[in-house]
Structures are given as C-alpha cells and as structure tokens.
Scaffold this motif. Structure first.
Motif, mmCIF file in Angstrom:
data_model
loop_
_atom_site.group_PDB
_atom_site.id
_atom_site.type_symbol
_atom_site.label_atom_id
_atom_site.label_comp_id
_atom_site.label_asym_id
_atom_site.label_seq_id
_atom_site.Cartn_x
_atom_site.Cartn_y
_atom_site.Cartn_z
ATOM 1 N N PRO A 4 0.820 -1.210 0.000
ATOM 2 C CA PRO A 4 0.000 0.000 0.000
ATOM 3 C C PRO A 4 0.857 1.266 0.000
ATOM 4 O O PRO A 4 0.529 2.245 -0.679
ATOM 5 C CB PRO A 4 -0.808 -0.129 1.295
ATOM 6 C CG PRO A 4 -0.858 -1.595 1.578
ATOM 7 C CD PRO A 4 0.458 -2.134 1.093
ATOM 8 N N GLY A 5 1.973 1.242 0.714
ATOM 9 C CA GLY A 5 2.826 2.424 0.783
ATOM 10 C C GLY A 5 3.368 2.811 -0.581
ATOM 11 O O GLY A 5 3.330 3.978 -0.972
ATOM 12 N N TRP A 42 12.111 6.113 -1.716
ATOM 13 C CA TRP A 42 12.778 6.855 -2.783
ATOM 14 C C TRP A 42 11.853 7.927 -3.355
ATOM 15 O O TRP A 42 12.262 9.071 -3.557
ATOM 16 C CB TRP A 42 13.196 5.855 -3.875
ATOM 17 C CG TRP A 42 13.779 6.457 -5.106
ATOM 18 C CD1 TRP A 42 13.176 6.618 -6.315
ATOM 19 C CD2 TRP A 42 15.099 7.004 -5.244
ATOM 20 N NE1 TRP A 42 14.019 7.210 -7.200
ATOM 21 C CE2 TRP A 42 15.221 7.462 -6.573
ATOM 22 C CE3 TRP A 42 16.184 7.148 -4.382
ATOM 23 C CZ2 TRP A 42 16.381 8.055 -7.059
ATOM 24 C CZ3 TRP A 42 17.348 7.741 -4.859
ATOM 25 C CH2 TRP A 42 17.430 8.176 -6.189
ATOM 26 N N LEU A 43 10.605 7.557 -3.600
ATOM 27 C CA LEU A 43 9.655 8.508 -4.178
ATOM 28 C C LEU A 43 9.197 9.524 -3.143
ATOM 29 O O LEU A 43 9.220 10.739 -3.384
ATOM 30 C CB LEU A 43 8.441 7.765 -4.751
ATOM 31 C CG LEU A 43 8.698 6.875 -5.975
ATOM 32 C CD1 LEU A 43 7.451 6.062 -6.314
ATOM 33 C CD2 LEU A 43 9.114 7.723 -7.183
ATOM 34 N N GLU A 44 8.798 9.028 -1.980
ATOM 35 C CA GLU A 44 8.201 9.923 -0.983
ATOM 36 C C GLU A 44 9.226 10.825 -0.326
ATOM 37 O O GLU A 44 8.890 11.924 0.115
ATOM 38 C CB GLU A 44 7.479 9.106 0.086
ATOM 39 C CG GLU A 44 6.148 8.594 -0.405
ATOM 40 C CD GLU A 44 5.442 7.737 0.633
ATOM 41 O OE1 GLU A 44 6.138 7.220 1.536
ATOM 42 O OE2 GLU A 44 4.223 7.584 0.516
ATOM 43 N N VAL A 52 3.278 5.951 -5.736
ATOM 44 C CA VAL A 52 3.146 5.976 -7.194
ATOM 45 C C VAL A 52 1.952 6.835 -7.594
ATOM 46 O O VAL A 52 2.020 7.623 -8.545
ATOM 47 C CB VAL A 52 3.012 4.535 -7.758
ATOM 48 C CG1 VAL A 52 2.595 4.556 -9.219
ATOM 49 C CG2 VAL A 52 4.327 3.774 -7.593
ATOM 50 N N SER A 53 0.865 6.710 -6.842
ATOM 51 C CA SER A 53 -0.313 7.530 -7.117
ATOM 52 C C SER A 53 0.066 9.019 -7.081
ATOM 53 O O SER A 53 -0.349 9.807 -7.938
ATOM 54 C CB SER A 53 -1.396 7.211 -6.080
ATOM 55 O OG SER A 53 -2.474 8.097 -6.198
ATOM 56 N N GLY A 54 0.880 9.402 -6.110
ATOM 57 C CA GLY A 54 1.340 10.786 -6.016
ATOM 58 C C GLY A 54 2.182 11.207 -7.210
ATOM 59 O O GLY A 54 2.020 12.305 -7.746
#
Lengths: 520, 520
Positions: free
Chosen positions: A198-199, A404-406, A204-206
């Motif tokens: 979920p994280g 990495w993304l967040e 990815v949604s962001g």
C-alpha cells in the motif's frame, strides 16, 4: 563480471591440461554437462581457458580415453551418454521422436541456448535437447541473446544499450535510503498484498498526479519492471490469435512477451509527430484489433515525441472504435528540454487506457519496480496472474522504492540526471555530425535515451553486428525493432561515455562504409 | 492493512450518502470503474462502507439520477456505458460476440475477478469483461483468490497458511543486514546477469553443498521465489499437451503454472514413506510423461518425509525410464527432529534432476528469492525466459540474500526457527488430540509446516470454507490440492499463534461436526 570465469591456474603444480580435464570431468560426472551436450570448438575453448591449442587437445584426449566425450563427424565433440552406450535403452532425449515434433519447432523458433562465450556455434544439451527446444515460451531473438550475454563481457563499448550507465544511477542516494530503512523498526519480510505494498502504491499515485493522471492506489498494480507488466497483459487479457496494433518499428518487436502468448502484431507508420492515425481505423477493423500499444513519449527505438494534437487525435480515433490502449510511459519523465504533453492516460475519460510506468529507466533497473494503472477489475485480474507467476515483487525493493519517491530523492535525482543526459545527447549529436554526415540521417531527441540512425543505403545488419563485436562495439541493430529492417541502428547516449562514443562512433562509421561497399 | 479501505468520514460536514456518491462518481468518471462494471450488492456495500442500508440507497439513488449507474433485472447495479447509450455504437465490450467466444472460456475456467470485499457475487467489468476472461493464463481457483484476498482481512485466524507469521521472520537480523549494506560502497542498481548476481549464486552454491548437492554457480539460476521457477519450467521446457507425474495430493494442483501452459497432470499415490514407485513406470509409459514433480522433504500438503530407501528407489525407477525429475526442496531445511535424507539432486549422477530451493519458507517470503539448480544448458534456457519475463530478480533482494547466507545469519536463524516450530507443532498436535480425536486422523510431521487432517467422513469443503470464514477462520481445504477431495484440511502451525489455535481448532471441530450431521 563474467558468468563463465573458470580458467586453469598456471601457478598450480598440476599441469594445465590435467586441471582442465579434471574440471571437465567434474562437470560431466555431476550432470551439469548432460549426455549429448556439445562442447565448444577447440579454438573457442582455447579462448575461454586462456591456453594454447595443444593443451586443449591433450585435455580432450584424456577425457576421450576415459570414455567421457567423443568426437562425431560433423557433430563436434559431445559428452557421451554412458547409460545409452551401456544398455541401448531409449533415452529421454528421444522423446521428440516418440511423441512427434512440434509443428512450430523450426523456422523462426531457432534456439540458441548460448554458451556464455560469444557468438560461435553454441553448445546444446543432448538429453535435455528436446526439452530446451519445446517449451511454450519463445527464446529471445539470437541477437538479443547475444546482447544479453555480451553486456557482461569486459571492454565492449555498448553503443545502443537502453540502460543508464552505473555512473548515472543514484548509488549514493540509494545508500542513504538503505540507511534510513535500517533505522526503521523492522523491514517487511512477509508477502505483500496482490496489488503491491500500500505504501508504494500511494507513492506511485502521487507521482502519477504530477503528470495529470488521477489514479488511486486501488487502480495501481506494482510489477517487477514494466516488462513484467507487458507479460501479464499478454497472458492475462488477450486470447491466442488476437492482434495488437503498434508503432513500427517498436521495442515490442524485440521481445517475445506477446508472441509467446499467441498474439499477432500489426505495425503502423509514424512521422515526426508520432503514430499516424489515418490508417488506424481501417487497420483496427481489418485485423479486429484487440488493443493498441504505443510509446508516445520518447519512443523506443526512434526517440519520437508524440505531440499534444496527435495524442488527442489518437484518443478520438480509438475512442470511436472503442479500442483499448496500452500506453508505455517508461521514458516519460526523461524529458531533456521541456516536459512532454500529458500522457494518454491523463486524457482517458472512460477507463480505456492501461498505463505502464517504471523506475528502471531513471533510478534503478536493478530494483525491478514498475506499475500498471488501469480500471480496477483489470488490475485485479493482472494481480491474480502475478500472484501465480512470482507471488509479487520484492518487498525490500517496494520499501526502498516507496521511500525513494516519498522522500523526494526521485525528483532531485531526475533533475541532475536530465542535466547530464542533455550534455551526453549534445556530445553524441556533435559526433554524429562529424562522422556520419553523408552516411546517415538522425533525429534530435527531446528526451529519452535514443537516436535513431537512418543509413542512406541498406547494410546487412547481422554482419555489421558481428564485425562491430570484433571491433569491440556492441550494437542494437534496427532489425530487433522491425524484422525487415536493414538500414537503422538504435544509438543510445546513456550507457557509453562520451569518451567511448568518441572512440566508437568513428569505428562504426568505418564499418558501415565497408559493408555498403563490399570489396573496396 | 486492507486493500480496499475507503469509508466515509462521520466527522465531515458533508452527509455520509453525499460523500459516498461523490467518491463513486470519481471512480466512474475517471474510468477506474469502467462502463458495465457491476457494483457489489447493497448489503455488501453497507459492510464495506460501514454505513446502514438507507445511506447506501440514498447514495445510489443520487448516482442513478445523474445517469451514472442503472439497475438491471437480474444483473444487479452497473456502471452505465454513456458512450453506447449516446450513439449506440458497438463497444469493445462486444468483442467476444464479434470474434467468437473461446472454446474453453466456460467450464472450469470460471473467472472470479474478485471485489476485494469477500466471497459475495463479484463485480465484473463490462467493457473489459471479455478481456478479463479471455487471457491465456488461467485465473487462480476461486478459493485461492478468496484466500489471497482474505489474508489481508483483519482478525481472521489463518489455520492453513503456508507462510511463517511475521513474528517468526528475522526482522532484527535483516535490519542488521540492511545496515551492513548501507555501509558498503554502493548498492547494485543496474540489471544483474541473466543467471542472477554472481555473489548470490556463489552463496547458494555453498548452501547446497551442505545438503550434498555439488553445483557450481553456472548451474544455478536465481528466481523470484520457487514459484517463478515452476512457472519458467512450465513455459520453458514442456510443450503443450505433455504430462507430468506428481504426488496426489500436491501443492502443484493449487496453482496454475503448468495448466496454463497446457501441461496435464497424472497423480500418483503416497504412503507414509513418500511417493509409491510401483505404479510409476506403467503410468510414465501410459502418459508418455515428460517429467516427475516431487516434494520429497516435508511434502506440501501432507507433511510426508520420503525416506532414504524410497528416494533411491525413485532414482532407480526413473533412471531406468530416463525420466527427468523436478525436485521441490522448499521445506528441506525446515526439519524439526533430525535432518532429512539427502535430496534427490544429491543422488543424481546424470544431470536428470532439476532442484528448486527458496528463502521464502525460512527467512523471508517478501524477499522473493529462490533458485533452480540443473544442467547448464537447461538453466541457460530458463534464464533466457526469465530475462523476457521480468529481466531478473531484484538486485537489492539478491544483495541482501547473499549477505544473509554468507554472513551466517541464515544458519543462526534456522536453529532458532526450528526450536520455535517444534514447540508450535507439539502444541498443535496436543490440541488436535484434544479436539479431533474420533473426528479425524493426522500425521506427526517431522519437519515443514503442515499437518494433513483426514476427516473420518466426507464434508462439503466449500461450504465448510464459507462457514469457517463467517466464524473468523481461514482454511486451506483439501480440494485445493486434489480437486476431488472432500475429507482433508491442510493445517499449518507456522502462521496462527498457539493461542489462536487454542481458539480456532475447537471452533473448526464444531463446524465439521455440524456439516457431517446436517440437521442436528
């Protein structure tokens, strides 16, 4: 790092030929080299082992005296099938003869099992032969097998590789991510949910929202790279015998995900603004197409960027046909001059577009993290197959990717990467101007990895590939992306350094000149 | 963590029904819920959203008034296809009708796309319907789909799960591994070699040697878990229509890797020493079998340990037939009393055995690291398909796994894990003695995860599954491992805690009693 690395030890008290025969004996007795397997030719063994011909001849003589190998007229040297020799019983190697050969076992299904050593005639397993040749899944194209192997050969200049060089990848930043993770309570060691953690799906949604794609985590499936996304769609959504439309040339021609699932291709032409839509409706009806595959941003291999108007046209035409689209967004973030128009998925109002994304082209191929965005029932179906295929992507990779993304690492890395790719692209274009003027034409890519070199005259591409390998160059020839092609090369400015390009491109130009003027 | 988690916010100023209709409107307008998709029944929506029936009725009424959904007689409530309603054109949902339905689209290929909510009638996508149903790859069995989903539902006692509970996994030790890695120079972010990272292959080679298997790194392919190994073998080595022999029941019946590749199964009986070899030769000839699949150590689902004599018999009989063996060694390290006899691969003299191993059952399912050991030409063929499937396993997982094995973490963890599993097994057996005496018989597993419960009378297993779910229990019923079964359950002592077993097993006994005596 080479896969096949054993060589005899000159410092050992044991003679070289005895070391070799002992090593081969172990391979044969353990079954790692099964009965019937063909050894590489002697000159190739010399190269592999770093010894001279007489040493190889002595070693093979010892093995032959022990009855472990035998020479066959026209069949090279093979591992002896001791059991068959002893009792004459039918070996499992004869299964094909007993049960009838598969109809499509010949022709374009030529199997190269590869010997890890080069492009010389390959070894083949005797007893396992029919097994290795008869599986449902197609082998890679011989050139692709060669490339996959040769990429681990030292010293080759890789002129077409679609993967950033290690120096362009964010090793230090990823080390910081790992350090952060090791300070967290505990890493996730269990299986993740079918759709992925979920994280990571939230992260990815962001990211997608930045490109105008509204997709909540229930619409996102995490895959082991975009390649696995293609594989899942191929076996999960399309019946055998269906057709997909696609740009020609296309990356999709170089892999066998769809063909192995019995799906046919129908290629459509492009101009400098992308896929031409005028023949699309007719071709979709004629072939009863099930889907259109497109790489609108920085197309692989041509580098073409589909403009906003063409994107809208494409959505309109396919909308009228009710034709689903598979949008490959692998290169979308990698713009160099200005951001590309919004992806097709951002224009999608009725859930008709499946969108593929990945971290492989920007942050890390090795992490094996990609995603599919689509209607919930579709991503659930694909998730179910993924659970049957490999039970989900690595939880450690998913954790690192989410951080990495967040953590903002990705955005920061992309900015630096774009600046460096811009420099590399410009240097490559300057070199082409210098060495290929009058020999070829090419595009000026506004993003992505590729320059599509159009030779002014046809060249036998497989011959060029071999000659280039001899000269120390690894090429991605146009026939990988369009089987009938004989006048294109995919060049990449993301793997070879500018220094390597300075050395390699003039060499390549020389080889091409030679091959278009045989005998000169 | 639940996959589908949105619920309206009671603290919001917006009424609950309006929050719901807004949320659904977004889903429909964005295409995440495509035209034709069926909504879950109202009572199910109430449960999902945590609201009462009138709130759901009001919300659906609003959506209906907006023309976004419509009720159909017998078809539930569906998302309206606005385009089709507007112009009457043929939708891509009608593809099946146009191109003819696939022959095997019915029967045992019944598709449950899953609605993320339970076992009630599932939603199905209208426009994507034919796509979701027509892919080449089989969907999971409905019960397996239910299990995969319900495993993420809070509060269920998982009586059959084949995965160690998070508390048994080495979270702290893996954190130390991550910390070690973050202090290394730089993590590997590029693609790894087709066979997998050389470091991990060397480490696996060392582990295998402890079990008597001599395999150098060139004979080892790293996979994303043993499941992917099965998948690669299914599509890589076996032509459609071939047959594999296997124990019956078997884990292999519960997945679709081989069936989706068109491979047939022929099951053979076992006794308490493992697969019975007396019918093997006849069955192999009758079916022209291509391979034998076996789980000799701590068989899934029966827990049976094949003894040394039977192993040798099996090797002799299959040797005479020249029949290759696929040995699944997933549970081999997980002995509880004494180490099992050497694996079949250790007895293999002619390269006839492919051996599968994994870290999923011991150290971490989430890492997704497994391996195939076999003759070099075979593992190269499988590596080529793996490159086409997902371009290799996660480099981060491979790095962590190599460090895990080489740093001695694995051995240390196994010793602790065995002690804890011994306790859990003994507690489970004591509970069975207390609650199931006179109702069922069972084995005393010497290792692995499973107790195979044999009911003294048949029970409708799907009914039992549903009743158990209502009572808060998640079961792995015997029909997953043998379609015709109606009197077995796979129990596991590695997921549910002893406290949970104390609560769950008597409950289960009660349900079974009820179902074998209907009406009482």
């Amino acid at each position: 790092m080479q896969a096949r690395s054993w060589t005899p030890d000159p410092a050992s008290a044991l003679p070289l030929h005895r070391q070799i025969s002992n090593y081969y004996m172990d391979k044969i007795r353990s079954g790692a080299w099964p009965p019937g397997m063909r050894l590489a030719p002697q000159r190739e063994l010399c190269r592999q082992l770093g010894v001279n011909r007489s040493t190889v001849v002595t070693a093979l003589g010892e093995l032959s005296a022990l009855g472990l190998i035998e020479g066959r007229r026209g069949g090279g040297t093979r591992v002896v099938d001791l059991r068959a020799a002893a009792d004459g019983s039918v070996s499992y190697g004869d299964r094909t003869a007993a049960s009838g050969s598969r109809a499509d076992a010949s022709g374009d299904r030529a199997v190269s099992t590869g010997d890890g050593t080069g492009m010389l005639p390959v070894q083949s397993a005797g007893s396992w032969n029919s097994y290795v040749e008869e599986g449902v899944h197609y082998p890679n194209l011989p050139t692709v097998q060669d490339i996959n192997r040769l990429e681990y050969e030292q010293g080759l200049i890789r002129l077409g590789t679609g993967e950033p060089s290690p120096g362009l990848l964010p090793g230090e930043a990823m080390t910081r991510v790992l350090a952060e993770l090791s300070r967290q309570t505990l890493p996730p060691l269990s299986y993740e949910e079918p759709l992925g953690s979920p994280g990571l799906r939230r992260a990815v949604s962001g990211e997608l929202a930045k490109n105008g794609i509204q997709a909540d985590p229930d619409s996102i499936l995490i895959t082991s790279g975009a390649l696995q996304g293609l594989q899942l769609i191929a076996v999960g959504l399309l019946p055998r015998g269906s057709t997909i439309l696609l740009e020609k040339p296309s990356y999709l021609y170089s892999i066998h995900a769809f063909q192995s699932a019995g799906v046919k291709f129908s290629g459509l032409p492009m101009d400098e603004h992308g896929l031409l839509t005028d023949r699309l409706a007719r071709e979709a009806c004629r072939t009863k197409a099930a889907m259109l595959y497109s790489i609108p941003s920085f197309h692989n291999p041509t580098g073409i960027l589909m403009d906003a108007q063409r994107r809208q046209e494409l959505m309109d035409v396919t909308g009228g046909l009710g034709l689903p689209i598979l949008e490959d967004g692998a290169y979308q973030e990698l713009w160099l001059d200005t951001p590309p128009p919004p992806p097709l998925k951002a224009l999608d109002r009725d859930g008709r577009v499946l969108h593929l994304g990945t971290l492989s082209k920007s942050a890390s191929p090795g992490l094996r993290i990609g995603w599919i965005v689509g209607p919930e029932p579709v991503v659930r179906r694909l998730a179910d197959i993924k659970m049957q295929t490999d039970y989900g992507a690595s939880s450690l990779s998913q954790l690192a990717a989410a951080r990495w993304l967040e953590g903002g690492y990705h955005e920061e890395h992309l900015q630096r990467l774009r600046a460096r790719l811009r420099q590399r692209r410009d240097a490559a274009l300057a070199l082409l101007q210098h060495h290929f003027a009058g020999l070829a034409a090419w595009n000026v890519p506004a993003g992505g990895f590729y320059i599509w070199l159009s030779l002014d005259k046809p060249v036998p591409l497989r011959t060029l590939f071999r000659a280039a390998h001899k000269a120390g160059l690894l090429l991605n020839t146009g026939d990988l992306y369009d089987r009938g092609d004989s006048r294109h090369l995919r060049l990449s400015y993301v793997y070879a350094s500018t220094t390597e390009l300075e050395h390699g491109l003039p060499l390549l130009a020389g080889l091409i000149r030679k091959l278009r003027q045989p005998g000169s």
